[in-house]
Design a protein around this motif. Structure first.
Motif, PDB file in Angstrom:
ATOM      1  N   LEU A  61       0.826  -1.209   0.000  1.00 44.67           N
ATOM      2  CA  LEU A  61       0.000   0.000   0.000  1.00 44.67           C
ATOM      3  C   LEU A  61       0.863   1.263   0.000  1.00 44.67           C
ATOM      4  CD1 LEU A  61      -2.600   1.706   0.525  1.00 44.67           C
ATOM      5  CD2 LEU A  61      -2.382   1.074   2.943  1.00 44.67           C
ATOM      6  N   LEU A  62       1.823   1.324   0.906  1.00 44.45           N
ATOM      7  CA  LEU A  62       2.676   2.506   1.010  1.00 44.45           C
ATOM      8  C   LEU A  62       3.588   2.650  -0.210  1.00 44.45           C
ATOM      9  CD1 LEU A  62       3.637   2.272   4.790  1.00 44.45           C
ATOM     10  CD2 LEU A  62       2.046   3.889   3.744  1.00 44.45           C
ATOM     11  N   SER A  63       4.094   1.542  -0.698  1.00 44.12           N
ATOM     12  CA  SER A  63       4.987   1.587  -1.865  1.00 44.12           C
ATOM     13  C   SER A  63       4.254   2.056  -3.115  1.00 44.12           C
ATOM     14  CB  SER A  63       5.602   0.205  -2.114  1.00 44.12           C
ATOM     15  OG  SER A  63       6.408  -0.188  -1.022  1.00 44.12           O
ATOM     16  N   ILE A 108       3.354  11.515   3.821  1.00 43.80           N
ATOM     17  CA  ILE A 108       2.442  10.365   3.845  1.00 43.80           C
ATOM     18  C   ILE A 108       1.011  10.828   4.105  1.00 43.80           C
ATOM     19  CG2 ILE A 108       1.837   8.290   5.178  1.00 43.80           C
ATOM     20  CD1 ILE A 108       4.853   7.712   5.365  1.00 43.80           C
ATOM     21  N   MET A 109       0.859  11.917   4.841  1.00 47.36           N
ATOM     22  CA  MET A 109      -0.476  12.490   5.031  1.00 47.36           C
ATOM     23  C   MET A 109      -1.076  12.884   3.680  1.00 47.36           C
ATOM     24  SD  MET A 109      -1.653  15.499   7.655  1.00 47.36           S
ATOM     25  CE  MET A 109      -0.395  16.632   7.087  1.00 47.36           C
ATOM     26  N   GLN A 110      -0.254  13.410   2.796  1.00 46.48           N
ATOM     27  CA  GLN A 110      -0.709  13.735   1.445  1.00 46.48           C
ATOM     28  C   GLN A 110      -1.160  12.481   0.704  1.00 46.48           C
ATOM     29  OE1 GLN A 110      -1.602  15.923  -0.539  1.00 46.48           O
ATOM     30  NE2 GLN A 110      -0.827  15.689  -2.614  1.00 46.48           N
ATOM     31  N   LEU A 145      -7.440   5.098   5.798  1.00 46.09           N
ATOM     32  CA  LEU A 145      -7.346   5.269   7.257  1.00 46.09           C
ATOM     33  C   LEU A 145      -6.041   4.685   7.786  1.00 46.09           C
ATOM     34  CD1 LEU A 145     -11.009   4.349   8.297  1.00 46.09           C
ATOM     35  CD2 LEU A 145      -9.975   6.626   8.259  1.00 46.09           C
ATOM     36  N   LEU A 146      -5.637   3.564   7.228  1.00 42.21           N
ATOM     37  CA  LEU A 146      -4.390   2.931   7.654  1.00 42.21           C
ATOM     38  C   LEU A 146      -3.195   3.828   7.341  1.00 42.21           C
ATOM     39  CD1 LEU A 146      -3.136   0.384   8.858  1.00 42.21           C
ATOM     40  CD2 LEU A 146      -3.100  -0.612   6.559  1.00 42.21           C
ATOM     41  N   VAL A 147      -3.203   4.426   6.156  1.00 41.93           N
ATOM     42  CA  VAL A 147      -2.114   5.335   5.786  1.00 41.93           C
ATOM     43  C   VAL A 147      -2.085   6.536   6.732  1.00 41.93           C
ATOM     44  CG1 VAL A 147      -1.212   6.859   3.979  1.00 41.93           C
ATOM     45  CG2 VAL A 147      -2.126   4.620   3.363  1.00 41.93           C
ATOM     46  N   GLU A 148      -3.253   7.047   7.096  1.00 39.15           N
ATOM     47  CA  GLU A 148      -3.298   8.186   8.023  1.00 39.15           C
ATOM     48  C   GLU A 148      -2.570   7.867   9.324  1.00 39.15           C
ATOM     49  OE1 GLU A 148      -6.375  10.714  10.845  1.00 39.15           O
ATOM     50  OE2 GLU A 148      -7.197   9.403   9.291  1.00 39.15           O
ATOM     51  N   VAL A 151       1.149   8.165   9.572  1.00 37.16           N
ATOM     52  CA  VAL A 151       1.653   9.526   9.794  1.00 37.16           C
ATOM     53  C   VAL A 151       2.015   9.712  11.264  1.00 37.16           C
ATOM     54  CG1 VAL A 151       1.033  11.981   9.761  1.00 37.16           C
ATOM     55  CG2 VAL A 151       0.301  10.475   7.888  1.00 37.16           C
ATOM     56  N   TYR A 152       1.084   9.376  12.137  1.00 38.46           N
ATOM     57  CA  TYR A 152       1.282   9.595  13.570  1.00 38.46           C
ATOM     58  C   TYR A 152       2.356   8.665  14.132  1.00 38.46           C
ATOM     59  CZ  TYR A 152      -3.366  11.366  12.439  1.00 38.46           C
ATOM     60  OH  TYR A 152      -4.428  11.992  11.827  1.00 38.46           O
ATOM     61  N   HIS A 153       2.361   7.434  13.639  1.00 38.49           N
ATOM     62  CA  HIS A 153       3.368   6.480  14.112  1.00 38.49           C
ATOM     63  C   HIS A 153       4.774   6.962  13.774  1.00 38.49           C
ATOM     64  CE1 HIS A 153       5.529   2.756  14.861  1.00 38.49           C
ATOM     65  NE2 HIS A 153       6.052   2.881  13.653  1.00 38.49           N
ATOM     66  N   LEU A 154       4.951   7.426  12.553  1.00 38.56           N
ATOM     67  CA  LEU A 154       6.279   7.854  12.117  1.00 38.56           C
ATOM     68  C   LEU A 154       6.734   9.088  12.892  1.00 38.56           C
ATOM     69  CD1 LEU A 154       8.371   6.916  10.054  1.00 38.56           C
ATOM     70  CD2 LEU A 154       7.349   8.491   8.392  1.00 38.56           C
TER      71      LEU A 154
END
Length: 365
Positions: A61-63, A108-110, A145-148, A151-154
């Motif tokens: 997903l992130l990639s 990543i928020m973007q 939602l997972l991507v959001e 952001v906070y984790h990083l």
């Protein structure tokens, strides 16, 4: 629409590659180089759940959704982290690595917003490839939602405890305001001609304030300011003022590109006219149009039929909206430069001359 495509491409040779531009290109390479490590770090946090397939899905997903953009927000964050760094830290490799990871947190928020925005706009393509929702279907909602939360984790991983709460509050407020702005954008659409009469400069400014100004330019700078211990309220007020101005001109450029840009360069399809978006171009065209032209705009704006779209573009061309937009863009550049100097006592001008340089190339890439 060949005439539109050609009109949209300003020759790259018209803007020489300045030292700041070259610095940004190097910064992009440096940021991109650490992205695989950033993704692995986020995946590592999920391994305690002991669902290997979901850990792998998160990496996929992130990639897919994070790379490929202009890195506007990451560059602004990283640049500010260097210029606001404690003495000697800007040359420290460990500090710079944390700065890059924090920059990716904002970027990543973007990615999260784009996943959601493409669903809402029913967009088929983003950054030159199929939108994520066209690849995975309805699951894209929960992926967003997972991507959001990545952001906070990083941010939590790369900030000290004493500054994390402030940054987290900023990021949460940004997501809320961005969602509010996007909702306003969707509710302002004039599909099948409905709502056309409500398009105004005031509405466009309200849309831009939350949709672009806050999270594209204020949040990256304010994130770095909080991380580096800046506490002067005047500095944050200046950052907010400049952020809204930069976001305003950036949104105007996006509106310009949706009509006059080259699809191969943009990496996405044109959708603003079809979706009946309240853009700067339609607002300004309404002000300049004759009664006959206004009737054409009203009867054709917000329809997916290609002939109606072409009718709108034809009126834009008759009104010379391309040049009107470029002239206004230059005025905004001049006004922002004045403000950068005005706020020099509370914010280093280098934070914003760097950002302004990237905007100048936005419609040329």
């Amino acid at each position: 629409m060949l005439c539109v495509r050609l009109a949209g491409r300003r020759a790259l040779s018209t803007l020489a590659k300045s030292p700041l531009y070259l610095q940004q290109e190097q910064d992009k390479k440096d940021l991109t180089a650490v992205l695989p490590q950033v993704i692995e770090e986020i995946q590592e946090a999920t391994k305690s759940c002991k669902i290997q397939s979901e850990t792998e899905w998160l990496g996929k997903l992130l990639s897919y959704t994070v790379p490929g953009g202009k890195l506007v927000r990451a560059l602004a964050t990283y640049n500010a982290m260097r210029h606001l760094a404690p003495a000697g830290a800007a040359q420290d490799e460990e500090y710079l690595f944390h700065a890059k990871c924090l920059a990716w947190s904002v970027e990543i928020m973007q990615a999260m917003f784009l996943v959601m925005d493409d669903i809402a706009d029913r967009a088929p393509m983003r950054r030159g490839k199929p939108c994520w929702h066209t690849v995975v279907g309805p699951a894209a909602v929960f992926d967003g939602l997972l991507v959001e939360h990545c952001v906070y984790h990083l941010a939590h991983r790369h900030l000290s405890a004493e500054v994390f709460d402030g940054v987290l509050d900023l990021l949460l407020r940004t997501v809320f305001q961005m969602a509010f702005g996007e909702n306003n954008d969707l509710h302002s659409e004039s599909t099948d001609g409905r709502g056309f009469h409500e398009f105004s400069l005031e509405r466009f400014k309200a849309l831009t304030k939350f949709k672009t100004g806050q999270y594209t330019y204020y949040t990256p700078t304010a994130t770095a300011m909080l991380a580096c211990g800046v506490s002067d309220p005047a500095a944050y007020e200046a950052a907010l003022d400049l952020g809204f101005d930069l976001g305003y001109v950036y949104q105007i450029q996006d509106d310009y590109l949706d009509v006059y840009g080259v699809i191969e360069d943009m990496g996405k399809q044109r959708t603003d006219i079809q979706n009946g978006k309240c853009t700067w171009l339609i607002v300004e065209a309404k002000k300049r149009a004759t009664k006959a032209q206004l009737k054409v705009l009203k009867n054709n704006y917000g329809y997916s039929d290609s002939a109606k779209v072409q009718n709108v573009v034809q009126v834009f061309n008759e009104l010379n909206m391309r040049q009107v937009c470029l002239d206004y863009e230059q005025k905004m550049f001049n006004d922002i430069t004045v403000k950068i100097n005005k706020y020099a006592k509370v914010l280093p001008p280098a934070l914003y001359t760097y950002v302004l340089e990237s905007i100048k190339y936005h419609v040329n890439r």
